[in-house]
Enzyme design. Structure first.
Site, PDB file in Angstrom:
ATOM      1  N   ARG A   1     -37.143  36.516  16.226  1.00  0.00           N
ATOM      2  CA  ARG A   1     -35.900  35.867  16.624  1.00  0.00           C
ATOM      3  C   ARG A   1     -34.710  36.587  15.976  1.00  0.00           C
ATOM      4  O   ARG A   1     -34.872  37.371  15.048  1.00  0.00           O
ATOM      5  CB  ARG A   1     -35.909  34.392  16.202  1.00  0.00           C
ATOM      6  CG  ARG A   1     -36.854  33.524  16.987  1.00  0.00           C
ATOM      7  CD  ARG A   1     -36.956  32.115  16.395  1.00  0.00           C
ATOM      8  NE  ARG A   1     -37.637  32.110  15.108  1.00  0.00           N
ATOM      9  CZ  ARG A   1     -37.843  31.019  14.372  1.00  0.00           C
ATOM     10  NH1 ARG A   1     -37.397  29.847  14.807  1.00  0.00           N
ATOM     11  NH2 ARG A   1     -38.491  31.095  13.215  1.00  0.00           N
TER      12      ARG A   1
ATOM     13  N   TYR B   1     -31.872  28.719   8.527  1.00  0.00           N
ATOM     14  CA  TYR B   1     -32.882  27.797   8.013  1.00  0.00           C
ATOM     15  C   TYR B   1     -33.194  28.188   6.575  1.00  0.00           C
ATOM     16  O   TYR B   1     -33.364  29.376   6.272  1.00  0.00           O
ATOM     17  CB  TYR B   1     -34.164  27.857   8.841  1.00  0.00           C
ATOM     18  CG  TYR B   1     -34.059  27.222  10.205  1.00  0.00           C
ATOM     19  CD1 TYR B   1     -33.869  25.847  10.341  1.00  0.00           C
ATOM     20  CD2 TYR B   1     -34.157  27.982  11.363  1.00  0.00           C
ATOM     21  CE1 TYR B   1     -33.768  25.255  11.593  1.00  0.00           C
ATOM     22  CE2 TYR B   1     -34.063  27.409  12.625  1.00  0.00           C
ATOM     23  CZ  TYR B   1     -33.863  26.045  12.735  1.00  0.00           C
ATOM     24  OH  TYR B   1     -33.761  25.460  13.966  1.00  0.00           O
TER      25      TYR B   1
ATOM     26  N   HIS C   1     -35.047  25.541   4.069  1.00  0.00           N
ATOM     27  CA  HIS C   1     -36.237  24.812   3.612  1.00  0.00           C
ATOM     28  C   HIS C   1     -36.449  25.006   2.112  1.00  0.00           C
ATOM     29  O   HIS C   1     -37.524  25.424   1.662  1.00  0.00           O
ATOM     30  CB  HIS C   1     -37.470  25.259   4.401  1.00  0.00           C
ATOM     31  CG  HIS C   1     -37.383  24.976   5.874  1.00  0.00           C
ATOM     32  ND1 HIS C   1     -37.433  23.693   6.387  1.00  0.00           N
ATOM     33  CD2 HIS C   1     -37.223  25.799   6.942  1.00  0.00           C
ATOM     34  CE1 HIS C   1     -37.320  23.735   7.705  1.00  0.00           C
ATOM     35  NE2 HIS C   1     -37.185  24.993   8.070  1.00  0.00           N
TER      36      HIS C   1
ATOM     37  N   GLU D   1     -31.487  23.036   9.013  1.00  0.00           N
ATOM     38  CA  GLU D   1     -32.335  21.846   9.103  1.00  0.00           C
ATOM     39  C   GLU D   1     -31.713  20.609   8.468  1.00  0.00           C
ATOM     40  O   GLU D   1     -32.220  19.496   8.652  1.00  0.00           O
ATOM     41  CB  GLU D   1     -33.709  22.110   8.489  1.00  0.00           C
ATOM     42  CG  GLU D   1     -33.751  22.214   6.968  1.00  0.00           C
ATOM     43  CD  GLU D   1     -33.449  23.608   6.439  1.00  0.00           C
ATOM     44  OE1 GLU D   1     -33.620  23.818   5.229  1.00  0.00           O
ATOM     45  OE2 GLU D   1     -33.043  24.486   7.242  1.00  0.00           O
TER      46      GLU D   1
ATOM     47  N   VAL E   1     -41.497  16.824  16.669  1.00  0.00           N
ATOM     48  CA  VAL E   1     -42.683  17.685  16.685  1.00  0.00           C
ATOM     49  C   VAL E   1     -43.880  16.931  17.246  1.00  0.00           C
ATOM     50  O   VAL E   1     -44.598  17.421  18.126  1.00  0.00           O
ATOM     51  CB  VAL E   1     -42.989  18.217  15.269  1.00  0.00           C
ATOM     52  CG1 VAL E   1     -44.364  18.905  15.244  1.00  0.00           C
ATOM     53  CG2 VAL E   1     -41.920  19.194  14.817  1.00  0.00           C
TER      54      VAL E   1
ATOM     55  N   VAL F   1     -45.022  15.755  10.011  1.00  0.00           N
ATOM     56  CA  VAL F   1     -44.287  14.859   9.122  1.00  0.00           C
ATOM     57  C   VAL F   1     -42.970  15.507   8.714  1.00  0.00           C
ATOM     58  O   VAL F   1     -42.935  16.695   8.372  1.00  0.00           O
ATOM     59  CB  VAL F   1     -45.112  14.530   7.871  1.00  0.00           C
ATOM     60  CG1 VAL F   1     -44.333  13.649   6.917  1.00  0.00           C
ATOM     61  CG2 VAL F   1     -46.424  13.855   8.272  1.00  0.00           C
TER      62      VAL F   1
ATOM     63  N   ASP G   1     -43.496  24.467   6.315  1.00  0.00           N
ATOM     64  CA  ASP G   1     -42.264  25.044   5.788  1.00  0.00           C
ATOM     65  C   ASP G   1     -41.569  24.108   4.802  1.00  0.00           C
ATOM     66  O   ASP G   1     -40.666  24.521   4.074  1.00  0.00           O
ATOM     67  CB  ASP G   1     -41.297  25.455   6.912  1.00  0.00           C
ATOM     68  CG  ASP G   1     -40.990  24.330   7.885  1.00  0.00           C
ATOM     69  OD1 ASP G   1     -41.385  23.178   7.622  1.00  0.00           O
ATOM     70  OD2 ASP G   1     -40.350  24.602   8.918  1.00  0.00           O
TER      71      ASP G   1
END
Length: 364
Positions: free
Chosen positions: A15, A93, A95, A117, A180, A240, A271
């Protein structure tokens, strides 16, 4: 403003932070964009595509990084730490809950780090607008990959997800009924699997009933319920999410040991640390390993497998925020509460409340 778009360096991450169409919009707003050579080729965008919309192609990574605003897809890796500078805006992102080393470096170097996120819109059905598109893709891919690794040649049980007349279909257990989990269920049901979704939110379970009706079994999630369904799963999907925080461990090592040999676990929460005790991060190059006889898949950048789709889906959501940051700089954080909510590190301080709970010693 000068905007840098480095080439992603994570394993098989194809990406790119800005597509040519996004670059065109930013140029029309009067900004200068510096794209590292070949940054978009994996997603189907050539250097010439970027030149045609006004970007400057730079051959060295530092020439893309040495800008006021850096737009990426994945978090900086250790070889890229050297490029981070005080006063920069980093938009990607992050995380951080699963990466203490990066958290410490971001604090030390003085960047303002905004995580896709954790950009959060108040009172919206799409509260995490920059996480949602990749969650949709990761959810759909989780079943696609899970079906593949259930094949015997890939180390699985040799189970066809949809079964055939006279032979039962695979049982898919989805832990979490968010974006998800919903998208994973959509694909699993479409492929003919028997699906169970576990979630702690009764309202969410009711919503899922309106989507799937009697085609899925909707269960309230607690430890007893998890213990009951996991051993029977052919494919277990971890879906989750606790925004900004490490995912809780729902499936302990002993429970994994009760699953059938050749069953598959795909943990999309990896992640954020993962929700299965035996699962650790893998890569697109080496996506699986076997523990307790169960195939584990823990690739943290799953959407990188479909970069043409994923780059455009991501840009559709991120571009309005990138334009605001480019037009207003730090002032955008004062005028847009959603962007302000996304700030994880600023002025040598860890500022996001959820990440502070993960690393309380760094929040002092």
């Amino acid at each position: 403003m000068e905007i840098g778009v480095p080439k992603e360096t994570k394993d098989q991450e194809f990406r790119v932070g800005l597509s040519p169409s996004s670059v065109r919009v930013l140029k029309e707003n009067g900004h200068n964009i510096f794209v590292e050579s070949q940054a978009g080729v994996g997603a189907g965008f050539t250097d010439e595509d970027y030149r045609q919309v006004g970007a400057e192609i730079v051959s060295a990574a530092e020439n893309a990084w040495n800008r006021e605003l850096i737009v990426k897809v994945k978090e900086p890796l250790q070889p890229e730490y050297q490029f981070l500078q005080k006063g920069q805006l980093l938009f990607t992102y992050l995380h951080l809950a699963a990466d203490r080393a990066l958290t410490e470096h971001l604090i030390d170097c003085g960047v303002t780090a905004i995580a896709y996120e954790t950009v959060e819109v108040a009172s919206s059905t799409n509260k995490l607008p920059l996480l949602t598109p990749m969650s949709i893709i990761a959810g759909r891919l989780s079943v696609q990959f899970g079906a593949r690794f259930l094949e015997r040649q890939q180390g699985g049980r040799g189970v066809l997800l949809g079964g055939v007349p006279g032979v039962r279909s695979a049982r898919v257990v989805v832990l979490g009924g968010g974006v998800v989990g919903t998208e994973a269920t959509r694909i699993a049901v479409g492929m003919g699997a028997t699906v169970q979704i576990l979630d702690v939110n009764v309202e969410r379970l009711s919503y899922l009933e309106t989507l799937f009706g009697s085609r899925v079994e909707l269960l309230y999630s607690n430890s007893a319920q998890v213990d009951a369904v996991v051993p029977e799963a052919d494919l277990l999907i971890g879906a989750v999410l606790v925004p900004g925080r490490r995912a809780p461990i729902l499936v302990e090592r002993a429970l994994v040991g009760q699953m059938r040999p050749g069953s598959v676990i795909v943990d999309v929460a990896v992640d954020q640390g993962g929700c299965v005790e035996t699962l650790h991060t893998t890569s697109h190059t080496n996506p699986t390993y076997v523990e307790a006889g169960v195939v584990h898949y823990g690739v943290p950048n799953m959407p990188g497998a479909v970069p043409w789709t994923a780059t455009q889906a991501l840009n559709n959501s991120t571009l309005p925020y990138v334009v605001q940051l480019a037009n207003l700089g730090m002032q955008a954080l004062l005028t847009n509460p959603a962007l302000a909510a996304g700030v994880n590190v600023q002025n040598h301080r860890l500022v996001h409340p959820a990440v502070q709970q993960v690393f309380p010693d760094l929040a002092l």
